[in-house]
Write an enzyme that holds these catalytic residues in place. Structure first.
Site, short mmCIF file in Angstrom:
data_model
loop_
_atom_site.label_atom_id
_atom_site.label_comp_id
_atom_site.label_asym_id
_atom_site.label_seq_id
_atom_site.Cartn_x
_atom_site.Cartn_y
_atom_site.Cartn_z
N GLU A 50 0.82 -1.23 0.13
CA GLU A 50 -0.18 -0.04 0.04
C GLU A 50 0.80 1.19 -0.14
OE1 GLU A 50 -3.29 2.15 3.16
OE2 GLU A 50 -3.17 -0.15 2.74
N ARG A 106 -3.89 2.80 -24.89
CA ARG A 106 -4.13 1.78 -26.26
C ARG A 106 -5.51 1.23 -26.16
NH1 ARG A 106 1.40 -1.83 -26.00
NH2 ARG A 106 1.65 -1.30 -23.95
N LYS A 220 0.75 -3.50 -42.34
CA LYS A 220 0.85 -4.76 -41.61
C LYS A 220 -0.43 -4.90 -41.00
CE LYS A 220 1.75 -2.68 -37.32
NZ LYS A 220 0.61 -3.03 -36.50
N ARG A 222 -2.03 -7.49 -37.54
CA ARG A 222 -1.49 -7.95 -36.35
C ARG A 222 -2.32 -9.06 -35.91
NH1 ARG A 222 1.39 -4.98 -32.50
NH2 ARG A 222 0.66 -3.10 -33.30
N ASP A 250 7.05 -0.86 -27.50
CA ASP A 250 6.66 -1.83 -26.62
C ASP A 250 7.80 -2.89 -26.82
OD1 ASP A 250 5.79 -3.26 -24.73
OD2 ASP A 250 3.58 -3.40 -25.20
#
Length: 338
Positions: A50, A106, A220, A222, A250
């Site tokens: 916490e 995202r 592309k 995914r 990422d």
């Protein structure tokens, strides 16, 4: 009737301590005084995890800026919320959340059944906690600003990237450091700006226009999250130097597969600008094994691992100038380069 500006104070969470210190120092230089220090705050974890937050000085009536990027873990968001709540209860006059990297961006739409729109939920949490304004950079989708009912100042990484490119490519300026690829002056003279996917095409087009370069696009698909399959390159890249543009890196699957497609298409040199260096999992290994000669990133997220191919530039001066202008109730629209 004009009102005197509120005293500006800058505090920070624990996610980007170096960047926060640099922002405070740069703010002091902008102000031309000795105000370039972070305010004191106690942050610690109880044994169960916490988070405990306490401001070590009075912030009553101040124009408070809290610097906190929010990459995983989710505790970074929780820490920011507690800092905001404590500031509101301590009677700060205005609270601005300075979020160099806005995590969970995202998940900005319901593209499948039974999924969360996390970006909208985060926006509501910030407002409910007591944030009066948000200052951020290169949101994954600019439309996220519409999730807020408070002002959002959305800075663009292109400001610092293009400044870096100008400084390293002008006659008499700093040269490339010889780690591979063309000299940056020659690189820029024979340049194609490349969007690694359709989502990055608008930003890449703006770069190409300002740099006087041609534009190409990588088509592309995914098949699943964090897995990218390059299909083909739209545009002429044979015999050209290619600059990939993306808001984040990422796992580096999109970036490195795109670089490979460009190399297979005859590109002479491939480099990249990526604002947010998440670099999770195999990202660094992929970059080092790829045709990329250089990846320039910013310090919105601390690097967990360095690489000779990765160069970091600071966004601290841009955020410091923005804080100065917000504190003085001046326009910051000239900082919005898109």
């Amino acid at each position: 009737m004009s009102h005197p500006a509120l005293p500006v104070t800058i505090f920070a969470g624990r996610s980007v301590p170096a960047l926060a210190r640099d922002i405070a120092a740069a703010y002091g230089r902008v102000e031309g005084d000795h105000s370039g220090e972070l305010g004191g705050v106690t942050l610690r974890d109880f044994s169960d995890g916490e988070i405990y937050v306490r401001y070590d000085e009075s912030i009553r009536g101040t124009d408070l800026f809290i610097v906190q990027s929010t990459p995983p873990p989710a505790e970074n968001w929780m820490e920011l919320m507690l800092l905001v709540d404590a500031a509101r209860r301590a009677s700060a006059a205005r609270i601005t959340a300075v979020i160099p990297y806005f995590g969970y961006a995202r998940q900005d739409r319901k593209d499948q059944p039974r999924v969360s729109i996390a970006a909208r939920m985060i926006a509501r949490m910030l407002e409910q906690a007591g944030v009066d304004r948000v200052l951020t950079m290169d949101l994954h989708a600019a439309q996220i600003q519409g999730f807020f009912d408070i002002p959002v100042d959305h800075l663009y990484g292109s400001v610092v990237f293009e400044q870096w490119l100008d400084e390293h490519s002008r006659p008499g300026g700093a040269d490339a450091d010889g780690r591979g690829g063309a000299d940056l002056r020659a690189f820029r003279d024979n340049l194609v700006v490349v969007a690694p996917d359709v989502g990055a095409s608008k930003v890449a087009r703006a770069y190409a226009k300002r740099l006087g370069a041609d534009l190409a696009l990588i088509d592309k698909r995914r098949p699943e999250a964090n897995v990218a399959e390059v299909m083909n390159v739209i545009g002429d890249v044979a015999g050209r130097n290619c600059l990939l543009i993306d808001d984040m890196c990422d796992t580096a699957g999109t970036l490195t597969s795109g670089a490979q497609a460009l190399a297979d298409g005859g590109a002479l040199d491939v480099q990249a600008f990526c604002t947010h260096a998440l670099l999770s999992g195999p990202a660094v290994d992929r970059i080092e094994a790829s045709p990329l000669s250089r990846v320039v990133v910013t310090d919105t997220i601390p690097l967990q691992r360095t690489s000779p191919k990765i160069e970091v530039i600071s966004v601290a001066p841009l955020f410091a100038e923005s804080i100065h202008r917000i504190g003085a109730d001046e326009s910051i629209s000239t900082l919005f380069v898109d």
